[in-house]
Motif scaffolding. Structure first.
Motif, short mmCIF file in Angstrom:
data_model
loop_
_atom_site.label_atom_id
_atom_site.label_comp_id
_atom_site.label_asym_id
_atom_site.label_seq_id
_atom_site.Cartn_x
_atom_site.Cartn_y
_atom_site.Cartn_z
N MET A 139 39.40 36.13 43.15
CA MET A 139 38.44 35.06 43.38
C MET A 139 39.15 33.72 43.59
N ALA A 140 40.26 33.52 42.88
CA ALA A 140 41.02 32.28 43.06
C ALA A 140 41.67 32.24 44.44
N GLN A 141 42.12 33.38 44.95
CA GLN A 141 42.70 33.43 46.28
C GLN A 141 41.63 33.21 47.36
N ARG A 142 40.45 33.73 47.13
CA ARG A 142 39.37 33.63 48.11
C ARG A 142 38.76 32.23 48.12
N HIS A 143 38.63 31.62 46.95
CA HIS A 143 37.94 30.33 46.83
C HIS A 143 38.87 29.31 46.18
N ARG A 144 39.71 28.70 46.97
CA ARG A 144 40.72 27.80 46.42
C ARG A 144 40.14 26.46 45.99
N ASP A 145 38.89 26.21 46.33
CA ASP A 145 38.25 24.98 45.92
C ASP A 145 37.41 25.16 44.66
N ARG A 146 37.42 26.35 44.07
CA ARG A 146 36.60 26.63 42.89
C ARG A 146 37.48 26.76 41.65
N ARG A 147 36.86 26.43 40.50
CA ARG A 147 37.56 26.54 39.21
C ARG A 147 37.15 27.84 38.54
N ILE A 148 38.15 28.66 38.28
CA ILE A 148 37.91 30.00 37.74
C ILE A 148 38.72 30.15 36.46
N ARG A 149 38.07 30.70 35.46
CA ARG A 149 38.77 30.85 34.17
C ARG A 149 38.65 32.28 33.65
N LEU A 150 39.76 32.77 33.16
CA LEU A 150 39.82 34.05 32.46
C LEU A 150 39.88 33.77 30.97
N ILE A 151 39.02 34.44 30.19
CA ILE A 151 38.98 34.23 28.74
C ILE A 151 39.03 35.58 28.04
N SER A 152 39.95 35.73 27.11
CA SER A 152 40.02 36.93 26.28
C SER A 152 39.34 36.66 24.95
N ILE A 153 38.39 37.52 24.59
CA ILE A 153 37.74 37.43 23.28
C ILE A 153 38.08 38.64 22.42
N ASP A 154 39.02 39.45 22.86
CA ASP A 154 39.49 40.59 22.07
C ASP A 154 40.43 40.06 20.99
N PRO A 155 40.22 40.39 19.72
CA PRO A 155 41.14 39.89 18.67
C PRO A 155 42.60 40.24 18.95
N ALA A 156 42.83 41.37 19.62
CA ALA A 156 44.20 41.73 20.00
C ALA A 156 44.40 41.36 21.47
N HIS A 157 44.72 40.10 21.71
CA HIS A 157 44.79 39.60 23.08
C HIS A 157 45.93 40.23 23.86
N SER A 158 45.68 40.50 25.15
CA SER A 158 46.77 40.93 26.03
C SER A 158 46.62 40.33 27.42
N LEU A 159 45.76 39.30 27.55
CA LEU A 159 45.57 38.66 28.85
C LEU A 159 46.86 37.99 29.32
N GLY A 160 47.52 37.27 28.43
CA GLY A 160 48.80 36.66 28.79
C GLY A 160 49.83 37.71 29.16
N ASP A 161 49.83 38.83 28.44
CA ASP A 161 50.77 39.92 28.74
C ASP A 161 50.57 40.43 30.17
N ALA A 162 49.29 40.49 30.60
CA ALA A 162 48.98 41.01 31.94
C ALA A 162 49.65 40.17 33.03
#
Length: 689
Positions: free
Chosen positions: A390-413
């Motif tokens: 979505m960020a590649q498709r819409h460079r004028d939009r603000r997009i956020r990824l949020i992890s709510i899993d107590p064992a976060h791995s979003l940064g790892d990804a």
């Protein structure tokens, strides 16, 4: 290049003797690594090895799959495994346990709260019927402690929830100690008042309850932290995100003083018998060599996590290890890891996209995407890929990824460090001539969310609940708000996730973000999360009812006004979650029997909650796989099974197939590859950048 041995080939070994002596074995780890399979296999192994003992296999996971793995009905009532009569199996029912807890202790707890606040006993009765956040973990911990203290069986094997929620359960030991301390203050206030009027005090049923509870909690903690009787066995697979989560989990166990028994590394590919020649590895199929190379590299790193603890391996079998024969076959192949082989990685090969793909969610007006499914199916990778596409498709939009899993791995990804405060995800290498990508990410810190909630509402609510407004009252200073402050200083798991959802909706309503993608917790806790807005609304309604009844005494109209504002936010959250033009749920599934069965149950639950789902991502899809009624056969050599009936829960969903991604690439390249495969029309492939 000939196979090379490092100082660290797997040699055959029985289970460590220290494991055989355990009374309580806790099996946990990252979602999707095979915790339930190994818990079932270990319980069956020990039931056969110790026929004179009585064993209990227990699950604390609200979305357990014991029955799917054992191939037998599993309920809240303990029942014997047919070919292991000394082994009983049970799945805890939190609501049932809460009901039993209320029957046993409800009256005395209401009495204690009445002594420590302005409310009367009748005001507290509705509380038991409200939806409690964290009730699964709380009841699970209390039931484990009860079984241990009463010596109900000789040996207990617990199939725990994924690592983040397992840690929440262990942390409840401190929560219960704090609650006990607060209840003691309530009772001490009663004792002081009694002595001031009569000159003496006669202990009553509340004193007996507090004494017994203190003993039970102390004994339960001693059991859980005794390395001679208890150990947590951590299950993992040889993949980067599993390695990173295992490192964090083991460190957290040490902080909580929960004994670590060792590591069980599941689904390890066998090393082929190759002649020692420079081109030996070139004879292997590409995908086999790719996975072998990654696994063997990571195995060596696993041995450094807890060098003084055993590391055992279990092979990837040709068919899923379910049922008695499958589980016993797997347990017979446990090996002690002593060496690893360095396998040179093959040249990277990216698969081609398989239509249909996912849609342009921003173009269709979506504001919130929830990505969910059973632990370990690839939710985080899919969520990250959606955000990147979505960020590649819409460079004028603000997009956020949020992890709510107590064992976060979003940064790892992404191979980047994320924290509680949102920060830009570094994508400079992908920007090109089209300009920067506006993609940010954050991993919600439960304690920071709760601390803000306390400052906004709970500290003042604690003073209100004490019912003592006179600041110069010695009794008030000693026993009133202090006890309630102790209570609100702790929090049951789940409140933070719900508050995060309210914050997400607020961000969208204020236009601060154009699209938010939530990387959610595994299925059972995801459903609890989705039910939390209703639960908080009910709790606030109860508080308002109390305030209306006692407002002449309580005052605090400003606090009630702010709480009403919070309830309005909660109601808006409920509305937005159920609006198909605003919110979309995307399920992720892999080709394993327990996973597809849980996905079916999740789809049905989402429909009952009124949430919109149009897509199901079939991760690690290989050609020829067909959704089946009891499996999704992707294991090597596994044959396809009966297709799902036309009235199956997936009939209304569009299946998006995501092929296996190459392993010998960077985390960001893997996310970029997944984005291209899911959104081939507008997401660049890693070979294009």
């Amino acid at each position: 290049m000939a196979p090379q041995l490092s100082p660290v080939s797997a040699t055959r070994s029985s289970f460590p003797p220290t494991w055989e002596a355990l009374h309580l074995t806790l099996v946990s780890g990252k979602g999707g690594v095979g915790k339930t399979t190994l818990a079932c296999g270990l319980a069956r192994h020990w039931a056969q090895q110790f026929p004179q003992q009585q064993l209990l296999l227990l699950s604390t996971d609200p979305a357990h799959s014991l029955g799917d793995v054992l191939q037998m009905p599993v309920t809240a009532q303990a029942q014997a495994v047919p070919d292991r009569p000394n082994l009983q199996v049970q799945a805890l029912d939190a609501k049932q346990l809460l009901g039993a807890f209320r029957d046993r202790y409800g009256a005395v707890l209401e009495l204690l709260v009445e002594r420590g606040s302005f409310v009367e006993g009748e005001d507290l009765t509705p509380v038991w019927d409200l939806n409690w956040p964290g009730v699964d973990e709380l009841m699970g911990l209390l039931e484990i402690q009860r079984l241990l203290n009463q010596r109900v069986v000789d040996r207990i094997v617990v199939d725990m929830a994924p690592s983040g929620h397992t840690l929440n359960l262990f942390k409840l030991m401190d929560f219960l100690d704090t609650i006990l301390s607060a209840l003691e203050l309530f009772q001490e206030k009663h004792r002081v008042i009694s002595r001031s009027f009569t000159g003496r005090y006669t202990p009553d049923e509340a004193d007996t309850f507090l004494h017994e509870l203190k003993q039970d909690l102390a004994q339960g903690r001693a059991w859980l932290q005794d390395p001679q009787r208890t150990a947590c066995l951590v299950v993992a697979i040889a993949e980067p995100m599993s390695l990173l989560e295992t490192q964090r989990f083991v460190a957290a166990l040490a902080t909580l003083r929960i004994p670590l028994g060792g590591l069980l590394l599941n689904r390890i590919l066998p090393l082929p018998p190759l002649a020692p020649s420079p081109t030996a590895w070139d004879t292997l199929p590409w995908e086999q060599r790719d996975r072998l190379s990654e696994q063997q590299q990571l195995l060596e790193q696993f041995t450094t996590i807890a060098p003084d603890k055993p590391v055992l391996t279990l092979p990837l079998l040709a068919t899923e290890p379910i049922g008695a024969l499958g589980l016993d076959t797997l347990m017979a192949q446990v090996e002690r890891l002593s060496q690893v082989v360095r396998v040179p990685p093959p040249a990277v090969q990216w698969p081609d996209p398989i239509p249909p793909g996912l849609t342009d969610f921003i173009a269709t007006g979506r504001k919130l995407i929830l990505v969910g499914g059973k632990g370990g199916v690839g939710k985080t990778t899919v969520a990250a890929a959606i955000g990147l596409a979505m960020a590649q498709r819409h460079r004028d939009r603000r997009i956020r990824l949020i992890s709510i899993d107590p064992a976060h791995s979003l940064g790892d990804a992404f191979g980047q460090t994320l924290g509680h405060e949102p920060r830009p995800i570094q994508l400079d290498a992908l920007a090109g001539d089209a300009g920067p990508l506006h993609l940010s990410g954050q991993e919600v810190d439960a304690e920071q969310v709760l601390q803000q909630f306390r400052e906004d509402y709970l500290w003042e609510l604690a003073e209100m609940m004490s019912g003592e407004q006179a600041a110069d009252s010695p009794l008030q200073l000693a026993y009133g708000p202090e006890a309630w402050k102790q209570i609100v200083s702790e929090a049951l798991p789940g409140i933070d996730e719900m508050l995060s959802l309210v914050t997400v909706i607020d961000l969208l309503e204020r236009g601060e973000q154009d699209l938010i993608i939530l990387d959610t917790a595994p299925t059972g806790h995801l459903l609890r999360f989705l039910e939390m807005p209703t639960a908080l609304s009910d709790w606030l309604a109860w508080i308002f009812k109390l305030w209306i009844k006692y407002q002449d005494v309580l005052g605090r109209t400003d606090l009630i006004g702010r709480l009403r504002g919070l309830r309005q936010q909660v109601v808006l959250t409920q509305k937005k979650l159920k609006d198909p033009q605003h919110t979309e749920f995307i399920g992720v599934v892999q080709a394993q029997a327990a996973i597809v069965t849980e996905a079916q149950r999740l789809t049905q639950s989402l429909a009952a909650l009124g949430l919109h789902q149009h897509y199901l991502v079939h991760n690690r899809y290989t050609p020829g796989q067909v959704l089946t009624g009891d499996s999704l056969g992707d294991s090597p050599g596994e044959t396809q099974r009966k297709p799902l009936a036309q009235d199956n829960p997936f009939a209304h969903l569009e299946i998006v197939r995501l092929p296996p991604l190459p392993r010998s690439v960077t985390p960001l390249e893997r996310v970029q590859g997944a984005a291209h495969l899911l959104f081939a029309e507008f997401a660049d492939s890693p070979t294009q950048t």
